[in-house]
Scaffold this motif. Sequence first.
Motif, PDB file in Angstrom:
ATOM      1  N   MET A 162       0.817  -1.215   0.000  1.00 36.60           N
ATOM      2  CA  MET A 162       0.000   0.000   0.000  1.00 36.60           C
ATOM      3  C   MET A 162       0.849   1.263   0.000  1.00 36.60           C
ATOM      4  N   SER A 163       1.882   1.304   0.822  1.00 29.65           N
ATOM      5  CA  SER A 163       2.712   2.507   0.883  1.00 29.65           C
ATOM      6  C   SER A 163       3.462   2.718  -0.426  1.00 29.65           C
ATOM      7  N   GLY A 164       3.908   1.627  -1.049  1.00 31.85           N
ATOM      8  CA  GLY A 164       4.573   1.750  -2.347  1.00 31.85           C
ATOM      9  C   GLY A 164       3.644   2.319  -3.400  1.00 31.85           C
ATOM     10  N   ALA A 165       2.400   1.877  -3.390  1.00 30.16           N
ATOM     11  CA  ALA A 165       1.423   2.387  -4.360  1.00 30.16           C
ATOM     12  C   ALA A 165       1.148   3.871  -4.127  1.00 30.16           C
ATOM     13  N   VAL A 166       1.065   4.280  -2.874  1.00 33.20           N
ATOM     14  CA  VAL A 166       0.800   5.685  -2.563  1.00 33.20           C
ATOM     15  C   VAL A 166       1.987   6.561  -2.967  1.00 33.20           C
ATOM     16  N   ILE A 167       3.202   6.078  -2.732  1.00 33.10           N
ATOM     17  CA  ILE A 167       4.396   6.819  -3.159  1.00 33.10           C
ATOM     18  C   ILE A 167       4.367   7.042  -4.671  1.00 33.10           C
ATOM     19  N   MET A 168       4.042   6.003  -5.425  1.00 35.14           N
ATOM     20  CA  MET A 168       3.977   6.122  -6.882  1.00 35.14           C
ATOM     21  C   MET A 168       2.847   7.053  -7.308  1.00 35.14           C
ATOM     22  N   ALA A 169       1.687   6.936  -6.666  1.00 37.84           N
ATOM     23  CA  ALA A 169       0.538   7.769  -7.031  1.00 37.84           C
ATOM     24  C   ALA A 169       0.845   9.250  -6.794  1.00 37.84           C
ATOM     25  N   ARG A 170       1.572   9.528  -5.734  1.00 38.75           N
ATOM     26  CA  ARG A 170       1.919  10.924  -5.440  1.00 38.75           C
ATOM     27  C   ARG A 170       3.012  11.444  -6.370  1.00 38.75           C
ATOM     28  N   ALA A 171       3.779  10.551  -6.951  1.00 34.51           N
ATOM     29  CA  ALA A 171       4.893  10.967  -7.803  1.00 34.51           C
ATOM     30  C   ALA A 171       4.449  11.330  -9.216  1.00 34.51           C
TER      31      ALA A 171
END
Length: 227
Positions: A162-171
């Motif tokens: 989940m945190s990896g997906a959020v990092i990518m989504a914010r990038a």
Amino acid sequence: MRYDTEHKERTRLRLLTEAAIMLREEGPHGLSVATLMKRQGLTHGGFYAHFASKDDLIAHAIDVMFERTCERFQTRTRGLEPQAALMAYINYYLSPAHYNKPGQGCAIPATAGDVARLEPEARKRFEVGVTALQKLIADQFRQMDFTLDEAMDQAAALLADMSGAVIMARAVKSPVMQKHITAATHTAILARLRICQPDFGLEAEPDSASMKAPRVRPARKIALRAD
């Protein structure tokens, strides 16, 4: 003017709460002591009545970030059965309401990359915070008869996904791409945990000559919706 201990503690908490937001939004290098004090209507010199240095501020702000993150998990899962609790948290974590508001969101995707380059004390406190959140999530798996090791493993994997997906989504800039990233992760998590299927165990790995056949968890009677 002299202030009593209670007033000093309230001021310190205000500074830490604001610093935690700034840290998530702007990172440690964007967290300006002068800006922090100005936002709270205080002088720059007053900062040192509460913290030894900016590094000291950051270390304690990390504690506050994870306190809020854990409180949010408990609020969103309170009163729910374990499967529904996990579903509720997954849905929230991968939603625009979360990834579009880093200042109010989970501490992990907001600061993990920066904390890895900070002082040892900050990294230590970050690890303590991650472990606290991991244990809260693991407790949901424990209630579904997972062993302690299995529950902690599943919680760690879930947080990483989940945190990896959020990092990518914010990038990325495109809302379409953000939705694609988080929706794909959502689907993959549900498939791995076998949510919306007859049981809630782990998907069995394909058998091979070089691999020991994995243990398949017994079926559990679960009716869970993903919407």
